[in-house]
Write a protein that holds these residues in place. Structure first.
Motif, PDB file in Angstrom:
ATOM      1  N   UNK A   1       0.830  -1.202   0.000  1.00 20.59           N
ATOM      2  CA  UNK A   1       0.000   0.000   0.000  1.00 20.59           C
ATOM      3  C   UNK A   1       0.867   1.256   0.000  1.00 20.59           C
ATOM      4  N   UNK A   2       1.987   1.221   0.725  1.00 23.82           N
ATOM      5  CA  UNK A   2       2.895   2.381   0.749  1.00 23.82           C
ATOM      6  C   UNK A   2       3.414   2.676  -0.650  1.00 23.82           C
ATOM      7  N   UNK A   3       3.936   1.632  -1.309  1.00 28.20           N
ATOM      8  CA  UNK A   3       4.499   1.826  -2.653  1.00 28.20           C
ATOM      9  C   UNK A   3       3.415   2.235  -3.634  1.00 28.20           C
ATOM     10  N   UNK A   4       2.247   1.614  -3.536  1.00 23.32           N
ATOM     11  CA  UNK A   4       1.152   1.916  -4.483  1.00 23.32           C
ATOM     12  C   UNK A   4       0.705   3.367  -4.361  1.00 23.32           C
ATOM     13  N   UNK A   5       0.565   3.877  -3.136  1.00 21.57           N
ATOM     14  CA  UNK A   5       0.131   5.259  -2.956  1.00 21.57           C
ATOM     15  C   UNK A   5       1.136   6.248  -3.535  1.00 21.57           C
ATOM     16  N   UNK A   6       2.436   5.999  -3.298  1.00 19.12           N
ATOM     17  CA  UNK A   6       3.453   6.932  -3.815  1.00 19.12           C
ATOM     18  C   UNK A   6       3.516   6.850  -5.336  1.00 19.12           C
ATOM     19  N   UNK A   7       3.460   5.628  -5.887  1.00 18.18           N
ATOM     20  CA  UNK A   7       3.494   5.473  -7.356  1.00 18.18           C
ATOM     21  C   UNK A   7       2.279   6.119  -7.989  1.00 18.18           C
ATOM     22  N   UNK A   8       1.113   5.983  -7.359  1.00 17.37           N
ATOM     23  CA  UNK A   8      -0.100   6.607  -7.891  1.00 17.37           C
ATOM     24  C   UNK A   8       0.054   8.119  -7.965  1.00 17.37           C
ATOM     25  N   UNK A   9       0.627   8.737  -6.933  1.00 17.06           N
ATOM     26  CA  UNK A   9       0.854  10.192  -6.958  1.00 17.06           C
ATOM     27  C   UNK A   9       1.887  10.568  -8.015  1.00 17.06           C
ATOM     28  N   UNK A  10       2.901   9.708  -8.202  1.00 13.18           N
ATOM     29  CA  UNK A  10       3.901   9.977  -9.237  1.00 13.18           C
ATOM     30  C   UNK A  10       3.260   9.952 -10.617  1.00 13.18           C
ATOM     31  N   UNK A  11       2.358   8.977 -10.846  1.00 12.84           N
ATOM     32  CA  UNK A  11       1.676   8.912 -12.132  1.00 12.84           C
ATOM     33  C   UNK A  11       0.840  10.145 -12.387  1.00 12.84           C
ATOM     34  N   UNK A  12       0.174  10.675 -11.337  1.00 16.77           N
ATOM     35  CA  UNK A  12      -0.628  11.884 -11.504  1.00 16.77           C
ATOM     36  C   UNK A  12       0.231  13.086 -11.823  1.00 16.77           C
ATOM     37  N   UNK A  13       1.506  13.076 -11.342  1.00 14.85           N
ATOM     38  CA  UNK A  13       2.413  14.196 -11.618  1.00 14.85           C
ATOM     39  C   UNK A  13       3.028  14.098 -13.009  1.00 14.85           C
TER      40      UNK A  13
ATOM     41  N   UNK B   1      -5.952  11.307   1.237  1.00 15.89           N
ATOM     42  CA  UNK B   1      -5.609  10.408   2.337  1.00 15.89           C
ATOM     43  C   UNK B   1      -4.473   9.448   1.985  1.00 15.89           C
ATOM     44  N   UNK B   2      -4.091   9.391   0.705  1.00 11.41           N
ATOM     45  CA  UNK B   2      -3.095   8.419   0.282  1.00 11.41           C
ATOM     46  C   UNK B   2      -1.759   8.610   0.964  1.00 11.41           C
ATOM     47  N   UNK B   3      -1.174   9.807   0.854  1.00 10.84           N
ATOM     48  CA  UNK B   3       0.128  10.049   1.456  1.00 10.84           C
ATOM     49  C   UNK B   3       0.031  10.161   2.971  1.00 10.84           C
ATOM     50  N   UNK B   4      -1.126  10.587   3.482  1.00  9.81           N
ATOM     51  CA  UNK B   4      -1.310  10.596   4.938  1.00  9.81           C
ATOM     52  C   UNK B   4      -1.249   9.177   5.485  1.00  9.81           C
ATOM     53  N   UNK B   5      -1.864   8.230   4.759  1.00 11.19           N
ATOM     54  CA  UNK B   5      -1.808   6.832   5.217  1.00 11.19           C
ATOM     55  C   UNK B   5      -0.394   6.275   5.079  1.00 11.19           C
ATOM     56  N   UNK B   6       0.352   6.711   4.056  1.00 12.25           N
ATOM     57  CA  UNK B   6       1.755   6.306   3.924  1.00 12.25           C
ATOM     58  C   UNK B   6       2.537   6.735   5.164  1.00 12.25           C
ATOM     59  N   UNK B   7       2.346   7.983   5.545  1.00 13.72           N
ATOM     60  CA  UNK B   7       3.042   8.513   6.724  1.00 13.72           C
ATOM     61  C   UNK B   7       2.677   7.699   7.970  1.00 13.72           C
ATOM     62  N   UNK B   8       1.382   7.409   8.145  1.00 14.89           N
ATOM     63  CA  UNK B   8       0.947   6.664   9.320  1.00 14.89           C
ATOM     64  C   UNK B   8       1.515   5.267   9.366  1.00 14.89           C
ATOM     65  N   UNK B   9       1.511   4.564   8.212  1.00 15.38           N
ATOM     66  CA  UNK B   9       2.018   3.190   8.194  1.00 15.38           C
ATOM     67  C   UNK B   9       3.526   3.137   8.408  1.00 15.38           C
TER      68      UNK B   9
END
Length: 835
Positions: A580-592, A660-668
């Motif tokens: 989930x950590x990698x998926x959230x960061x990759x998803x944001x990278x794709x949007x950028x 909430x994606x990167x917020x959950x990354x931070x929490x995990x």
């Protein structure tokens, strides 16, 4: 007697004349003579030519120090001399203190003639500089204010000998009183050595005592007192014997040994005692109890011993009050300073004291740091050495001029300021500003960066409270069973340690049980975050499959590549969380990168030090596996980077992301003991770095516990029969006598049966009364018994039951025999150990 003429060394001329003008000898005539600085000292023939046999007082330092008793034709000449001219002005105690600190003492009169003195010594600038470099650390002016040119002369002389200079302001009271005393001694000689003391003696003593009473610190007061009495009585030896048994204070020669003086003091019955040989006397100093004894001996004029004793006894109360007052003031100041320093050093908020600096027009130009506490150092990331002496604009170059004016107004008028939210060094803070004194500003900083995260954790804790209680109960029962498994396995292991196959099997059972214990620890964390199943993972190996899963999230036109280090350190994390950590960061990278780009996922073994920790509040020093995910997208500005992990913050259009994606990354990441950072630049791209702590496999060991060595009686209070029996066998194996109770009633019966119980080992959760209540009842019967609580519950549950783990001995279930034995030994020894 008519006023005697006064002759003094030219180095003291201005000071003696000023002292005479301000005292009762103002009408006396004062004539200066050339001292011995650069010349031979004076002899009695020189004084015959100087005084002509008339009554005179001759004042000097080294030029007179070698002279002994005067010849018969000069008996009417009274010498007022010291080993150095400066000692006549500042006194022996101050002279010794300044010279011991490396000072070469000079007077205003000496400085006015320093060039001729140096010429008389045969020094040029080079040899003078070499001589003073070896003999002193600085040139010290004993400044009486008698010569307005002395400061300029001090600078010139210091430059000539290439030594730093300092000025010590000194009054003329001591010199004036010594002149009056010398005049009184001369008057008594003219009156036939009358034994009665003139009235001026007592007035002189009170004047000196009033000056001593204002001194700061017990040592300073005692040194001044001893110097005073030695001067008045012409005594070779003076000492103070503290009533507390502390070391003696001495002045002059140590003719009489410490043991002799203490023995003499112990024999004193009244307020004073004269030595059997008449060499001196001892005076008792009392003020609300014994303070000590004053010893004065070996007088220049022994025939005046009675008069000296009368003066000393009369002054005893004042001396005692001066010493007690100094002790009280010092103690009060020390207590106040210690309280302030303790608060200052340990307060959680950052504190700094700043001094206002004015510009050319008198407007506030800046503020200089005077003092900072450790919390302020931690907040700014700079040490005290870097901050103190620096200015606010150096620390905060973007500080607005309007705010500087507000601070200046505060330093002048005292109106406090409060900044509710101020951003500094990547942190949000609250700032209180106040004026401790005119021209200064006090700053208190409260870091509120974690406030939002704490609020999120609180909301999650409330939602999961009921489920958490259930999880805690299950874990408690499971831990009870694990305690039985571990306990019996250890005992069987010790019994069959020589049987290789059985011992290996028991080792595997114990290892599995300890891994189950780790799982229950995770279960007890359930109410605080999420239910996780952490595993030891080789991230490089996991990325082979994971990269294919998440590649679609980056977009079809995105080129993904892996740059993995060799032999990456293992980490412990739930595989679902890692994905989930990698998926959230990759998803944001794709949007950028809507039009495609490059995406690189890399790993690296890194060691984190204090420098990284000071810039990231979640980091701790240690070894980490760093997972770096870099894209070539449009990047972010610093303000966006600062908020990127905030819940519900998103830069996407409405409906395109929840925030909430990167917020959950931070929490995990933080839940797993790691930290995450982001680096970005507009038009260049973004890199997220996830650092997870290196996992080191803990190999369980079956520790052999020697049998039968322990002594004492232990009462075990455990409602679970299986756990109770297992604990009983473990304790008996150690050598303890064991009493077993299944509830609080049975435990109380055993206590009333007058068994010699040394320690109670009690479960926290019991049927009926809980363990804390049962223990309190036992302590009412046996207040000296030691207590250890045991439980499989987590710390929060224990607090709910009223058990304070910070004040009670505690052992967490399941425990092994070695841990239990060490806990009992520590508790019986009187220590508090929780764990």
């Amino acid at each position: 007697m008519a006023s005697a003429r006064i002759f003094c060394c030219e180095a003291l001329g201005e000071d003696v004349k000023s002292a005479l003008a301000g005292g009762s000898l103002g009408a006396a005539e004062c004539t200066t003579f050339a001292g011995c600085c650069g010349r031979p000292p004076l002899c009695w023939d020189d004084l015959r030519g100087l005084c002509g046999g008339a009554p005179a007082i001759v004042v000097g330092g080294e030029c007179l120090a070698h002279l002994g008793a005067p010849p018969d034709d000069l008996r009417r000449v009274q010498l007022l001399k010291k080993r150095h001219c400066a000692a006549l002005i500042c006194g022996d105690y101050t002279f010794d203190r300044l010279t011991a600190a490396g000072g070469y003492l000079v007077t205003p009169g000496w400085l006015s003639r320093w060039r001729c003195y140096v010429d008389g010594w045969g020094f040029d600038q080079s040899t003078g500089a070499d001589f003073f470099a070896e003999s002193c650390a600085r040139i010290t002016l004993v400044d009486t204010g008698s010569s307005p040119e002395s400061l300029r002369s001090l600078q010139e002389f210091g430059a000539f000998v290439q030594r730093p200079v300092e000025t010590v302001p000194v009054g003329l009271e001591l010199l004036s009183l010594q002149l009056q005393r010398a005049h009184g001694e001369l008057a008594r000689k003219d009156d036939g050595d009358a034994a009665a003391a003139p009235a001026t003696d007592y007035a002189l003593l009170l004047d000196l005592l009033s000056r001593v009473s204002s001194s700061s610190g017990e040592q300073r007061v005692v040194e001044e007192l001893l110097s005073l009495f030695a001067m008045l009585f012409g005594a070779r030896e003076a000492a103070f014997i503290p009533g507390s048994g502390a070391p003696l204070y001495r002045h002059g020669e140590a003719v009489t040994g410490d043991r002799t003086l203490r023995r003499f003091a112990a024999e004193v019955q009244g307020s004073f005692e004269v030595a059997a040989d008449g060499a001196g006397f001892l005076v008792r100093l009392s003020h609300n109890g014994l303070v000590g004894w004053l010893w004065v001996g070996h007088f220049a004029l022994p025939r005046h011993l009675e008069r000296y004793l009368n003066l000393a006894v009369s002054a005893a109360n004042v001396c005692a009050m001066a010493i007690v007052s100094a002790r009280t003031v010092y103690r009060n100041l020390k207590e106040s300073e210690d309280k302030y320093r303790l608060l200052f050093e340990n307060m959680g908020n950052g504190f700094a004291l700043l001094k206002m600096l004015l510009g050319p027009m008198g407007a506030p130009a800046d503020f200089r740091f005077v003092e900072v506490n450790p919390a302020f150092e931690a907040f700014t990331g700079r040490s005290e050495e870097d901050l103190v002496g620096g200015t606010m604009l150096e620390l905060l170059p973007d500080f607005e001029s309007s705010q500087l004016e507000s601070l200046g107004q505060l330093a002048r008028e005292g109106t406090p300021l409060f900044l509710e939210r101020y951003f500094f060094n990547g942190k949000w803070c609250q700032v209180w500003l106040f004026r401790p004194k005119p021209g200064y500003c006090g700053m208190i900083i409260n870091d509120i960066t974690k406030q939002q995260l704490l609020e999120d954790k609180l909301r999650q804790a409330i939602k999961m409270e009921s489920v958490g209680r259930l999880a805690g109960g299950v874990a408690h029962e499971f831990n009870n069973m694990l305690s039985v498994i571990i306990g019996y396995t250890e005992m069987l292991g010790m019994e069959y340690h020589s049987h290789r196959r059985i011992a290996d099997n028991l080792h595997e059972i114990c290892e599995a049980a300890q891994r189950c214990r780790d799982l229950t620890a995770q279960l007890l964390c359930f109410s605080r975050q999420q239910l996780v199943s952490p595993q030891t993972i080789d991230v490089n190996e996991a990325f082979g499959e994971l990269a294919r899963k998440v590649s679609c999230l980056a977009g079809r036109r995105t080129r993904m590549s892996l740059k993995l280090c060799r032999e990456s350190w293992p980490v412990r994390i739930d595989p679902a969380q890692l994905e989930e950590i990698v998926a959230n960061i990759v998803s944001n990278a794709g949007a950028a990168m809507p039009d495609g780009g490059d995406l690189v996922i890399g790993t690296e073994n890194v060691t984190v030090g204090e420098e990284v920790c000071s810039a990231n509040i979640d980091a701790a020093p240690g070894e980490y596996l760093e997972i770096a995910i870099s894209d070539s997208g449009h990047g972010m500005d610093p303000e966006t980077c600062r908020r990127v992990f905030d819940p519900f913050f998103t830069t996407r259009e409405v409906g395109q992301g929840s925030g909430l994606g990167l917020a959950s990354v931070y929490g995990m990441v933080t839940q797993n003991g790691g930290f995450v950072t982001v680096e970005s630049q507009r038009g260049v791209g973004t890199t997220f770095k996830v650092c997870l702590p290196r996992f080191r496999e803990r190999v369980p060991e079956l520790k052999a516990v020697p049998a039968g060595q322990a002594t004492g009686t232990v009462l075990v209070l455990e409602d679970d029969e299986i756990v109770g029996k297992m604990t009983l066998k473990m304790l008996e194996h150690m050598g303890y006598r064991v009493l077993l109770a299944g509830n609080s009633s049975e435990a109380l019966e055993l206590c009333r049966a007058d068994h010699g119980i040394d320690l109670v080992l009690s479960d926290v959760m019991l049927p009926g009364a809980n363990g804390r209540e049962a223990v309190e009842t036992i302590l009412a019967l046996r207040p000296d018994v030691k207590i250890i609580y045991m439980s499989g519950y987590d710390a929060e549950t224990l607090l709910d039951k009223g058990v304070d783990r910070g004040r009670a001995n505690f052992i967490q279930k399941p425990f092994d025999m070695a841990s239990l034995g060490e806990k009992i030994r520590t508790t019986l020894a009187g220590g508090f150990v929780t764990g």
